[in-house]
Design an enzyme around this catalytic site. Structure first.
Site, PDB file in Angstrom:
ATOM      1  CG  LEU A 328       4.240  20.105   1.568  1.00 24.95           C
ATOM      2  CD1 LEU A 328       2.909  20.780   0.928  1.00 24.95           C
ATOM      3  CD2 LEU A 328       4.448  21.088   3.008  1.00 24.95           C
ATOM      4  N   GLY A 329       4.396  15.438   2.235  1.00 24.68           N
ATOM      5  CA  GLY A 329       3.814  14.407   2.221  1.00 24.68           C
ATOM      6  C   GLY A 329       4.387  13.102   1.571  1.00 24.68           C
ATOM      7  N   GLY A 331       3.113   9.109  -0.034  1.00 29.15           N
ATOM      8  CA  GLY A 331       2.116   8.012  -0.224  1.00 29.15           C
ATOM      9  C   GLY A 331       2.175   7.256  -1.308  1.00 29.15           C
ATOM     10  N   GLY A 332       1.591   6.062  -1.434  1.00 29.07           N
ATOM     11  CA  GLY A 332       1.798   5.091  -2.545  1.00 29.07           C
ATOM     12  C   GLY A 332       1.556   5.658  -4.079  1.00 29.07           C
ATOM     13  CG  PHE A 333      -1.553   6.989  -5.665  1.00 29.72           C
ATOM     14  CD1 PHE A 333      -1.562   5.944  -5.997  1.00 29.72           C
ATOM     15  CD2 PHE A 333      -2.986   7.772  -5.149  1.00 29.72           C
ATOM     16  CE1 PHE A 333      -2.529   5.036  -5.990  1.00 29.72           C
ATOM     17  CE2 PHE A 333      -3.970   6.917  -5.287  1.00 29.72           C
ATOM     18  CZ  PHE A 333      -4.043   5.735  -5.619  1.00 29.72           C
ATOM     19  N   GLY A 334       2.704   8.769  -4.659  1.00 26.85           N
ATOM     20  CA  GLY A 334       3.732   9.777  -5.160  1.00 26.85           C
ATOM     21  C   GLY A 334       4.031  10.664  -3.898  1.00 26.85           C
ATOM     22  CB  VAL A 336       2.325  16.422  -1.623  1.00 26.49           C
ATOM     23  CG1 VAL A 336       1.848  17.651  -1.625  1.00 26.49           C
ATOM     24  CG2 VAL A 336       1.472  15.190  -1.812  1.00 26.49           C
ATOM     25  CE  LYS A 350      -0.605  12.456  -4.452  1.00 23.14           C
ATOM     26  NZ  LYS A 350      -1.813  12.077  -3.604  1.00 23.14           N
ATOM     27  CG  ASP A 446      -7.557   6.088  -0.133  1.00 21.79           C
ATOM     28  OD1 ASP A 446      -7.973   5.394   0.924  1.00 21.79           O
ATOM     29  OD2 ASP A 446      -6.493   6.340  -0.576  1.00 21.79           O
TER      30      ASP A 446
END
Length: 634
Positions: A328-329, A331-334, A336, A350, A446
């Site tokens: 689904l997406g 990002g810098g954290f991982g 989804v 996530k 954020d």
């Protein structure tokens, strides 16, 4: 036979109460009902068993003076299990009247193996399976859609009434699952509106605390849809809740909600029993300490209140081995992923990759914190898992994805102004809850359009609150080691590492401007009038009193809507001022948005602008100060 005759006579008699008074409990309004559709083996046998259970329930209510009863009839292969639950503030006569009214309507369900009905004063349900006694959401027929009934009279001062009742319902939501009988009745004076609000909530008898809490969360969300109407009633399989500005229970029947929320019982007999139970408490304490010691070696079996522990393999299968087509997406954290669990529930998983020392302990502490945060504008944490270096979060699935898709992505131009305003207002309420209403102040750090998710009705939910703390210390976006995103971060945080809730207020102001303009905060087009970043461009237009030019060209607004948007732009500029101390708090922002006010007596000052091109921060006309920024978004 004589009892059955009396029963049938009563069904033909218009239900009511023997005594009249000023209490609204005499009204007993219907909230809703459902008749099942699944076929039975023999309709004649099923009807006979159903009527037998109704008769048995009535005998229990009348003879044993109960407010909750169960009954079953199992003959001839068409089993029927039934239950009735009256509100705890009712007399036996009032309970009986509501039960008779319920049965008279349920007898109209002439086919199907189950049905349910709810009035303000009671709920009755029957099924051909026994499991619903302990888990009311186990269903073989129907969809279990919650029932909501709202009054038709609005409060005289809607804003004050909304704020007061919202906080009251929030307390009731949190207190009900903590009482011994999952029941609360309470009153509260709404200041300045000269109104007393009466609220009651009751979970189905026999269920556990987790099911009760989940149902009460839904009740809270739904009843808010009734505001500013002065009455509202909610029924779901697991609970009932109701509020009104008219009394419907006696003042001597109330619960001390404050003590319940503090963890103290309001029941004198319980206190008395506790005095004589010191030895038992010591034994329980010893057992708890031994359990804690054992628990540390069994972390994978740990569960937190409100969040379920999942096995890694379960989530691996639910996401099709974390396949690309389920993403689904990123990002810098991982990453989804969309996941379908065994019960066919669709969730989002996530997958965080964090390798710094102490990450797992931080993760567990954070999960414990955010699993208890419940608000209609905050993304709900449903579960979690730990597997080696992977930390997994199971979250609500938001079918419409993130807000940025509707501002400059594939869905650009599909949101009208009313939807955009509701999104702005929802984000503000979510942040106000994190900052002021939860027992621990949480600063998101954020806030940005990609962290705002939309449900089926385009209601916003803030995602990733509390999760920035999992970021490894050696992977920062700024040399001052802050967690944030270029274009949204408050200058005092980026430049000096000064963190407060006003950092979120600044980011919220930027998101408002993005929602109104349909532009990214860092977007610059050399071949157009947008030669400045969004905030600076908006400020320059405001100085010329032409700030409505920032409005998204896809919006077709009338004059009234343009005036409304202009006020919201001023609120956004108010949120982005420096120093942080002159920015409003989020509860103040909520109030301004509700009342259509913007500046009031406040004066706007020129914001501090961050220039992406040379990665410098400009404060007024002073020399730029170098700061190492990254365009990478988490």
């Amino acid at each position: 036979m004589a009892v059955l005759v009396v029963f049938l006579v009563l069904l033909l008699t218009k239900p009511g109460f023997s005594q009249s008074n000023n209490r609204d409990s005499d009204a007993n309004d219907l909230i809703g009902m459902f008749c099942g559709r699944n076929a039975v083996i023999s309709q004649t046998n099923f009807d006979k068993n159903r009527n037998s259970t109704f008769n048995e329930l009535r005998v229990q209510l009348l003879n044993q003076r109960l407010l909750y009863a169960r009954a079953q009839a199992l003959s001839a292969g068409d089993s029927v299990f039934a239950a009735v639950q009256c509100r705890n503030y009712l007399s036996t006569d009032q309970c009986m009247a509501c039960f008779d009214a319920s049965v008279s309507k349920l007898l109209n369900c002439t086919s199907g193996n189950g049905a349910y009905i709810s009035f303000d004063n009671c709920s009755v349900r029957y099924e051909d399976f026994v499991d619903f006694y302990n888990n009311p959401y186990v269903m073989e027929d129907g969809n279990g859609t919650p029932l909501l009934s709202c009054g038709n009279q609005s409060a005289s001062q809607p804003t004050i009434f909304n704020q007061g009742v919202d906080g009251f319902l929030s307390d009731i939501r949190d207190a009900t699952p903590k009482t011994s009988n999952f029941y609360v009745a309470s009153t509260r004076q709404i200041t300045s509106d000269n109104a007393t609000v009466y609220v009651t909530a009751q979970c189905a008898q026999g269920i556990n605390q987790g099911i009760c809490q989940t149902c009460m969360n839904t009740a809270y969300d739904k009843l808010n849809d009734c505001l500013p109407n002065t009455k509202g009633s909610f029924f779901d399989m697991g609970c009932f809740a109701r509020y009104s500005d008219t009394p419907f229970f006696n003042v001597n029947q109330t619960t001390d909600v404050t003590n319940v929320l503090k963890g103290h019982s309001s029941k004198v007999p319980i206190i008395a029993a506790a005095v004589g139970g010191v030895v038992l408490i010591c034994l329980i304490l010893l057992s708890w300490l031994l359990y804690r010691s054992w628990k540390k070696s069994k972390k994978n079996e740990q569960e937190f209140e409100g969040a379920v522990h999942y096995n890694y393999k379960e989530l691996q299968e639910a996401t099709n081995n974390f396949s690309e087509e389920n993403i689904l997406g990123r990002g810098g954290f991982g990453e989804v992923f969309k996941a379908v669990l065994d019960d066919n529930n669709v969730v989002a998983v996530k997958k965080l990759l964090v390798q710094h020392a102490g990450a797992k302990e931080e993760f567990e502490n954070e999960v414990k914190l955010i699993s208890n945060v419940h608000h209609r504008n905050l993304l709900r944490l449903l579960g979690w898992s730990i597997e080696e270096s992977y930390l997994l979060l199971v979250l609500e699935y938001m079918p419409n994805g993130s807000l940025d898709r509707f501002l400059w992505g594939t869905k650009r131009g599909t949101l009208n102004w009313n939807q955009r305003y509701e999104i702005i207002f929802g984000i503000a309420r979510g942040l106000a809850h994190l900052h002021e209403e939860f027992h621990v102040k949480i600063v998101h750090r954020d806030i940005k359009s990609s962290n705002i998710l939309l449900n089926d009705d385009f209601k916003p939910k803030i995602a990733d609150f509390g999760l920035a703390r999992f970021q490894p210390e050696d992977q920062t976006h700024v040399s001052t080691k802050f967690a944030g995103t270029l274009g949204y971060t408050a200058p005092e945080y980026a430049l000096h590492g000064v963190l407060s809730e006003k950092v979120d207020t600044y980011s919220f102001g930027i998101v408002i401007l993005e929602i109104i303009s349909g532009r990214k905060s860092t977007e610059v087009k050399s071949d157009s009038e947008y030669t400045d970043y969004l905030l600076e461009n908006t400020w320059k237009l405001y100085e010329k009193k032409t700030h409505i030019k920032v409005i998204d060209e896809t919006l077709n607004l009338n004059r009234y809507e343009e005036e409304h948007v202009a006020k919201i732009i001023e609120i956004a500029l108010l949120c982005t001022q420096s120093p942080a101390s002159i920015r409003p708090t989020m509860p103040e922002v909520v109030l301004m948005l509700q009342e259509g006010q913007s500046l009031g007596k406040r004066q706007l000052t020129r914001p501090t602008f961050v220039n992406n091109k040379d990665r410098r921060i400009y404060i007024g006309s002073s020399r730029p100060k170098d700061i190492q920024l990254s365009n990478k978004e988490p």
